[in-house]
Design a protein around this motif. Structure first.
Motif, mmCIF file in Angstrom:
data_model
loop_
_atom_site.group_PDB
_atom_site.id
_atom_site.type_symbol
_atom_site.label_atom_id
_atom_site.label_comp_id
_atom_site.label_asym_id
_atom_site.label_seq_id
_atom_site.Cartn_x
_atom_site.Cartn_y
_atom_site.Cartn_z
ATOM 1 N N PHE A 132 0.817 -1.211 0.000
ATOM 2 C CA PHE A 132 0.000 0.000 0.000
ATOM 3 C C PHE A 132 0.853 1.265 0.000
ATOM 4 O O PHE A 132 0.491 2.252 -0.637
ATOM 5 C CB PHE A 132 -0.990 -0.020 1.157
ATOM 6 C CG PHE A 132 -2.095 -1.013 0.935
ATOM 7 C CD1 PHE A 132 -3.092 -0.752 0.008
ATOM 8 C CD2 PHE A 132 -2.113 -2.215 1.607
ATOM 9 C CE1 PHE A 132 -4.103 -1.673 -0.229
ATOM 10 C CE2 PHE A 132 -3.120 -3.134 1.381
ATOM 11 C CZ PHE A 132 -4.117 -2.865 0.460
ATOM 12 N N VAL B 290 -10.556 4.746 -8.132
ATOM 13 C CA VAL B 290 -10.326 3.350 -7.737
ATOM 14 C C VAL B 290 -9.604 3.273 -6.388
ATOM 15 O O VAL B 290 -9.997 2.508 -5.494
ATOM 16 C CB VAL B 290 -9.533 2.601 -8.835
ATOM 17 C CG1 VAL B 290 -9.044 1.255 -8.350
ATOM 18 C CG2 VAL B 290 -10.378 2.449 -10.081
ATOM 19 N N VAL B 291 -8.564 4.075 -6.218
ATOM 20 C CA VAL B 291 -7.798 4.018 -4.967
ATOM 21 C C VAL B 291 -8.616 4.587 -3.801
ATOM 22 O O VAL B 291 -8.492 4.123 -2.668
ATOM 23 C CB VAL B 291 -6.429 4.716 -5.125
ATOM 24 C CG1 VAL B 291 -5.676 4.762 -3.808
ATOM 25 C CG2 VAL B 291 -5.593 3.983 -6.164
ATOM 26 N N THR B 292 -9.483 5.552 -4.069
ATOM 27 C CA THR B 292 -10.358 6.071 -3.009
ATOM 28 C C THR B 292 -11.321 4.989 -2.534
ATOM 29 O O THR B 292 -11.508 4.806 -1.317
ATOM 30 C CB THR B 292 -11.130 7.309 -3.505
ATOM 31 O OG1 THR B 292 -10.195 8.317 -3.881
ATOM 32 C CG2 THR B 292 -12.057 7.851 -2.439
ATOM 33 N N GLN C 32 -10.838 1.780 -2.802
ATOM 34 C CA GLN C 32 -9.982 0.805 -2.115
ATOM 35 C C GLN C 32 -9.678 1.263 -0.695
ATOM 36 O O GLN C 32 -9.686 0.459 0.240
ATOM 37 C CB GLN C 32 -8.687 0.645 -2.911
ATOM 38 C CG GLN C 32 -7.635 -0.189 -2.246
ATOM 39 C CD GLN C 32 -6.373 -0.220 -3.071
ATOM 40 O OE1 GLN C 32 -6.374 -0.786 -4.141
ATOM 41 N NE2 GLN C 32 -5.316 0.390 -2.592
ATOM 42 N N THR C 33 -9.419 2.546 -0.503
ATOM 43 C CA THR C 33 -9.104 3.093 0.819
ATOM 44 C C THR C 33 -10.295 2.964 1.759
ATOM 45 O O THR C 33 -10.135 2.623 2.936
ATOM 46 C CB THR C 33 -8.663 4.564 0.699
ATOM 47 O OG1 THR C 33 -7.535 4.618 -0.170
ATOM 48 C CG2 THR C 33 -8.280 5.148 2.040
ATOM 49 N N THR D 208 -12.706 0.699 1.573
ATOM 50 C CA THR D 208 -12.886 -0.712 1.929
ATOM 51 C C THR D 208 -11.775 -1.207 2.852
ATOM 52 O O THR D 208 -12.022 -2.047 3.711
ATOM 53 C CB THR D 208 -12.980 -1.610 0.681
ATOM 54 O OG1 THR D 208 -11.839 -1.398 -0.134
ATOM 55 C CG2 THR D 208 -14.231 -1.324 -0.107
ATOM 56 N N LEU D 209 -10.566 -0.686 2.675
ATOM 57 C CA LEU D 209 -9.480 -1.086 3.570
ATOM 58 C C LEU D 209 -9.723 -0.574 4.989
ATOM 59 O O LEU D 209 -9.399 -1.259 5.959
ATOM 60 C CB LEU D 209 -8.127 -0.589 3.048
ATOM 61 C CG LEU D 209 -6.906 -1.040 3.842
ATOM 62 C CD1 LEU D 209 -6.814 -2.560 3.912
ATOM 63 C CD2 LEU D 209 -5.626 -0.468 3.240
ATOM 64 N N LYS E 71 -11.779 -2.986 6.644
ATOM 65 C CA LYS E 71 -10.983 -4.156 7.047
ATOM 66 C C LYS E 71 -10.218 -3.879 8.343
ATOM 67 O O LYS E 71 -10.121 -4.754 9.209
ATOM 68 C CB LYS E 71 -10.015 -4.525 5.915
ATOM 69 C CG LYS E 71 -9.214 -5.765 6.181
ATOM 70 C CD LYS E 71 -10.083 -6.990 6.238
ATOM 71 C CE LYS E 71 -9.222 -8.234 6.373
ATOM 72 N NZ LYS E 71 -10.023 -9.430 6.595
ATOM 73 N N TRP F 77 -3.375 1.136 5.787
ATOM 74 C CA TRP F 77 -4.439 2.057 5.421
ATOM 75 C C TRP F 77 -3.906 3.487 5.309
ATOM 76 O O TRP F 77 -4.281 4.213 4.386
ATOM 77 C CB TRP F 77 -5.579 1.991 6.439
ATOM 78 C CG TRP F 77 -6.677 2.954 6.174
ATOM 79 C CD1 TRP F 77 -7.649 2.828 5.214
ATOM 80 C CD2 TRP F 77 -6.911 4.188 6.831
ATOM 81 N NE1 TRP F 77 -8.471 3.918 5.252
ATOM 82 C CE2 TRP F 77 -8.046 4.773 6.243
ATOM 83 C CE3 TRP F 77 -6.287 4.857 7.877
ATOM 84 C CZ2 TRP F 77 -8.567 5.993 6.652
ATOM 85 C CZ3 TRP F 77 -6.797 6.071 8.292
ATOM 86 C CH2 TRP F 77 -7.918 6.627 7.686
ATOM 87 N N ASP G 227 -2.435 3.845 2.060
ATOM 88 C CA ASP G 227 -3.459 4.002 1.041
ATOM 89 C C ASP G 227 -4.036 5.415 1.041
ATOM 90 O O ASP G 227 -4.300 5.984 -0.017
ATOM 91 C CB ASP G 227 -4.565 2.960 1.253
ATOM 92 C CG ASP G 227 -5.062 2.368 -0.032
ATOM 93 O OD1 ASP G 227 -4.344 2.432 -1.039
ATOM 94 O OD2 ASP G 227 -6.187 1.834 -0.029
#
Length: 185
Positions: free
Chosen positions: A74, A115-117, A119-120, A122-123, A126, A152, A155
């Motif tokens: 990340f 996309v990375v936002t 992903q961030t 959803t991470l 997690k 995170w 990210d």
């Protein structure tokens, strides 16, 4: 931005040395990513030496390696996202005018930002569930969520750097440090 009067190693002309807050932030993110490369390598090297020469296994070295590798990925996304040094396909880009290249870069960077936002977001979920579920390492029973939180933060740094890249592509393209653009020699 500060311009130095020193000669460039590629020939005559000024060397641009940027001292803006954004550039220092970008350099710091890249330094942190590089540090995690070293930490992952050190963890692996020490574990192998201890096992091979001293018949000693470091507790949780596998879990640490796995978690540190996640962190490295990340933070690596953050480091490569701004510079544009990730894997790209430039077949169309290389065959259009500079104006169209800039528009392609802006579009691609906006897609990457989206996309990375996501992903961030959803991470972060997690990290939260790992904390709530009290997931622990195997040997030392250490919580995993701090490792996930550091990943995170990497990210989040990627989102910030991509946003900076997008801003610069749109409003200040001369400030982009892009490996695709070469200076005339």
């Amino acid at each position: 931005m500060t311009v130095s009067s020193d000669a460039s190693p590629n020939g005559p002309g000024p060397v641009r040395r940027s001292t803006s807050l954004m550039d220092r932030f970008i350099d710091t993110i890249e330094l942190i990513a590089a540090a995690f490369v070293g930490i992952v390598a050190l963890n692996t090297f020490v574990a192998i030496v201890m096992r091979k020469f001293f018949a000693v296994t470091i507790p949780d070295y596998y879990d640490f390696g796995r978690l540190l590798l996640g962190i490295l990925i990340f933070w690596g996304i953050a480091a490569t996202s701004y510079r544009g040094s990730h894997i790209t396909v430039d077949l169309v880009w290389a065959n259009v005018t500079p104006r169209h290249q800039r528009w392609i870069d802006i579009f691609a960077t906006l897609v990457l930002l989206f996309v990375v936002t996501v992903q961030t977001i959803t991470l972060f979920d997690k990290v939260r569930t790992t904390y709530q579920d009290n997931v622990l390492t195997y040997d030392l029973r250490l919580p995993n969520w701090p490792f996930f939180a550091v990943a995170w933060i990497g990210d989040v740094s990627a989102v910030l750097l991509i946003a900076i890249r997008t801003w610069r592509l749109i409003f200040h393209p001369e400030e982009i440090h892009d490996p695709k653009t070469k200076t005339a020699e």
